[in-house]
Design a protein around this motif. Structure first.
Motif, PDB file in Angstrom:
ATOM      1  N   ALA A  24       0.836  -1.208   0.000  1.00 26.39           N
ATOM      2  CA  ALA A  24       0.000   0.000   0.000  1.00 26.39           C
ATOM      3  C   ALA A  24       0.872   1.259   0.000  1.00 26.39           C
ATOM      4  O   ALA A  24       0.566   2.228  -0.707  1.00 26.39           O
ATOM      5  N   ARG A  25       1.953   1.232   0.763  1.00 24.44           N
ATOM      6  CA  ARG A  25       2.875   2.384   0.764  1.00 24.44           C
ATOM      7  C   ARG A  25       3.507   2.574  -0.612  1.00 24.44           C
ATOM      8  O   ARG A  25       3.691   3.700  -1.074  1.00 24.44           O
ATOM      9  N   LEU A  26       3.849   1.462  -1.275  1.00 26.81           N
ATOM     10  CA  LEU A  26       4.379   1.561  -2.636  1.00 26.81           C
ATOM     11  C   LEU A  26       3.335   2.153  -3.578  1.00 26.81           C
ATOM     12  O   LEU A  26       3.667   2.955  -4.458  1.00 26.81           O
ATOM     13  N   GLY A  27       2.081   1.752  -3.382  1.00 26.29           N
ATOM     14  CA  GLY A  27       0.991   2.298  -4.192  1.00 26.29           C
ATOM     15  C   GLY A  27       0.836   3.797  -3.990  1.00 26.29           C
ATOM     16  O   GLY A  27       0.606   4.543  -4.949  1.00 26.29           O
ATOM     17  N   GLN A  28       0.980   4.240  -2.748  1.00 23.75           N
ATOM     18  CA  GLN A  28       0.892   5.676  -2.466  1.00 23.75           C
ATOM     19  C   GLN A  28       2.038   6.424  -3.149  1.00 23.75           C
ATOM     20  O   GLN A  28       1.841   7.491  -3.727  1.00 23.75           O
ATOM     21  N   LYS A  29       3.232   5.848  -3.071  1.00 21.98           N
ATOM     22  CA  LYS A  29       4.390   6.473  -3.731  1.00 21.98           C
ATOM     23  C   LYS A  29       4.185   6.520  -5.236  1.00 21.98           C
ATOM     24  O   LYS A  29       4.490   7.515  -5.888  1.00 21.98           O
ATOM     25  N   TYR A  30       3.623   5.448  -5.797  1.00 18.55           N
ATOM     26  CA  TYR A  30       3.312   5.406  -7.223  1.00 18.55           C
ATOM     27  C   TYR A  30       2.369   6.555  -7.582  1.00 18.55           C
ATOM     28  O   TYR A  30       2.576   7.248  -8.583  1.00 18.55           O
TER      29      TYR A  30
END
Length: 100
Positions: free
Chosen positions: A83-89
């Motif tokens: 989810a954190r990677l998704g936010q960064k994306y």
């Protein structure tokens, strides 16, 4: 080139997670069986197993790869990390859109 390294890393992550998924579901499982069920070449399976073992997420046994005590903790935190990677994306995507 700016994004290609990230694309390669994401593909590798996907492969490592796929291998881990099958180890969890079918442990103990060997290279030949993993290659068969994932349809990945043996050398890629072998590399993923090496990475997962180095991370402590799997270990060897006489009958193939098995999970370790670290596996459950890793899986329990995986959704949050992705989810954190998704936010960064989304942040990077917004930056890209602002340049148009």
């Amino acid at each position: 080139m700016l994004i290609s390294k990230l694309e390669m890393e994401m593909e590798m992550l996907e492969r490592h997670l796929l291998i881990l998924k099958f180890v969890i579901e079918q442990e103990p499982i060997g290279i030949m069986k993993l290659s068969e069920v994932t349809r990945l070449p043996k050398h890629k399976v072998r590399y993923s197993l090496r990475v997962l073992e180095h991370e402590g997420l799997i270990g060897p046994s006489m009958h193939g790869a098995v999970t370790t005590e670290k596996t459950k903790k890793f899986i329990d935190g995986l959704d949050e990390r992705i989810a954190r990677l998704g936010q960064k994306y989304e942040e990077v995507k917004k930056l890209g859109s602002e340049m148009k």
